[in-house]
Design an enzyme around this catalytic site. Structure first.
Site, PDB file in Angstrom:
ATOM      1  N   ARG A 236      90.986 107.861 124.121  1.00 47.41           N
ATOM      2  CA  ARG A 236      90.274 108.550 123.053  1.00 47.41           C
ATOM      3  C   ARG A 236      89.619 109.808 123.607  1.00 47.41           C
ATOM      4  O   ARG A 236      89.054 109.814 124.708  1.00 47.41           O
ATOM      5  CB  ARG A 236      89.207 107.640 122.429  1.00 47.41           C
ATOM      6  CG  ARG A 236      89.796 106.543 121.538  1.00 47.41           C
ATOM      7  CD  ARG A 236      90.361 107.152 120.267  1.00 47.41           C
ATOM      8  NE  ARG A 236      90.985 106.178 119.378  1.00 47.41           N
ATOM      9  CZ  ARG A 236      92.286 105.908 119.342  1.00 47.41           C
ATOM     10  NH1 ARG A 236      93.102 106.537 120.170  1.00 47.41           N
ATOM     11  NH2 ARG A 236      92.774 105.024 118.496  1.00 47.41           N
ATOM     12  N   HIS A 284      98.324 114.207 121.046  1.00 47.62           N
ATOM     13  CA  HIS A 284      97.979 112.874 120.532  1.00 47.62           C
ATOM     14  C   HIS A 284      99.228 112.152 120.013  1.00 47.62           C
ATOM     15  O   HIS A 284      99.241 111.645 118.884  1.00 47.62           O
ATOM     16  CB  HIS A 284      96.916 112.961 119.436  1.00 47.62           C
ATOM     17  CG  HIS A 284      96.118 111.690 119.310  1.00 47.62           C
ATOM     18  ND1 HIS A 284      94.774 111.671 118.986  1.00 47.62           N
ATOM     19  CD2 HIS A 284      96.459 110.388 119.460  1.00 47.62           C
ATOM     20  CE1 HIS A 284      94.339 110.425 118.927  1.00 47.62           C
ATOM     21  NE2 HIS A 284      95.347 109.623 119.215  1.00 47.62           N
TER      22      HIS A 284
END
Length: 321
Positions: A236, A284
């Site tokens: 993250r 991502h």
């Protein structure tokens, strides 16, 4: 059907195919998306289940007959940030394909740094035939994995098969075959001191926010073949301090980084991270949820629930995962 008979899909991921996949999987009941103008369901009383990634704050609380919340991905931090989040079961997405994608990405990044691929790419562009040193053997390096859940454990096993030494750290004690494991704050420094290549697969919680910072980087091993550690983050963006990463790349505190997640996404065009030859950046995409598999996962859990069986992959809100 009862009054609450619908499934709400928040179209954050794969909007072009996601709704279609869910409508095919749940042909016997309505599947709807939030109103694009309001971000809310047009008939909130009909929503029984919600499948979301980054829901508008208060949207879930506006559904009076909601029974289960499903995450569109493995992470749930964006959902847990909602201050009005209802006290309902929250189910995260677990998918062998997603785990495989993450393993592939992590192994690729470890090998890119170990085999000096960025340097060879630069030589290729200059049409230079030259060997870059060092080219360490796998057993000369220790890869340390932060986060030994399903993703971290699978990555550890894959790296072991390639001959790397692997250690792991987690908040609570975990056991992975042939992996030296550490846990808790009291064992973090010992883990870091053994680690030449750090892989973070941590969830984003209050305990992990900003954990990838200068203080942590300076505790990593400097005894490896590159004289400075490598950091790989597929977890993250909220776990990393990008100003510290940039400074540590400048100062050679870090030999290199691979980042799939960022504090702000998309990564701003003016970020200096774009400019480093020894920084590998991906948008991502290390482990993206497949819409068909996600729909099947939600179907399995709803069927279990409606048969009176326990839900799987429930999130412990006190831990954040």
């Amino acid at each position: 059907m009862t009054m609450a008979d619908s499934i709400l899909i928040d179209l954050d991921l794969h909007p072009d195919v996601q709704l279609t996949r869910f409508m095919q999987e749940f042909a016997e009941r309505p599947v709807v998306a939030p109103n694009p103008d309001t971000g809310r369901a047009d008939e909130p009383q009909r929503i029984q289940y919600a499948v979301v990634w980054k829901p508008e704050p208060g949207m879930l609380a506006s559904l009076p007959n909601l029974e289960i919340i499903f995450s569109l991905g493995a992470g749930v931090d964006a959902i847990l940030r909602d201050p009005a989040l209802p006290d309902l079961p929250l189910v995260r997405f677990v998918d062998p394909n997603l785990t495989g994608h993450m393993c592939n990405w992590v192994v690729l990044q470890v090998l890119m740094h170990t085999r000096r691929q960025r340097g060879y790419d630069a030589l290729q562009r200059k049409r230079e035939w030259k060997e870059i040193h060092p080219q360490p053997a796998s057993n000369e390096l220790t890869v340390g994995i932060m986060g030994l859940g399903e993703l971290g454990s699978a990555c550890a096993t894959a790296l072991l098969a390639l001959g790397f030494n692997v250690c792991g750290w987690s908040r609570t004690q975990k056991s992975v075959k042939d992996v030296v494991t550490y846990h808790g704050d009291g064992q973090l420094n010992a883990f870091l001191s053994k680690t030449d290549i750090l892989v973070s697969l941590l969830p984003h919680t209050s305990a992990t926010h900003g954990i990838l910072n200068r203080d942590l980087f300076e505790k990593l091993s400097k005894d490896g073949p590159f004289g400075a550690p490598v950091v790989i983050n597929g977890g993250r963006g909220g776990s990393q301090v990008e100003a510290d990463i940039i400074a540590c790349l400048d100062e050679r505190v870090l030999h290199g980084v691979s980042l799939d997640v960022f504090e702000t996404e998309p990564l701003p065009a003016n970020s200096r991270l774009w400019t480093f030859n020894n920084a590998i950046l991906t948008p991502h995409m290390a482990a993206v949820s497949d819409p068909a598999t996600l729909a099947s996962h939600v179907r399995t859990q709803i069927d279990r629930y409606e048969r009176g069986e326990e839900l799987q992959h429930l999130v412990d809100r006190s831990r954040g995962y």
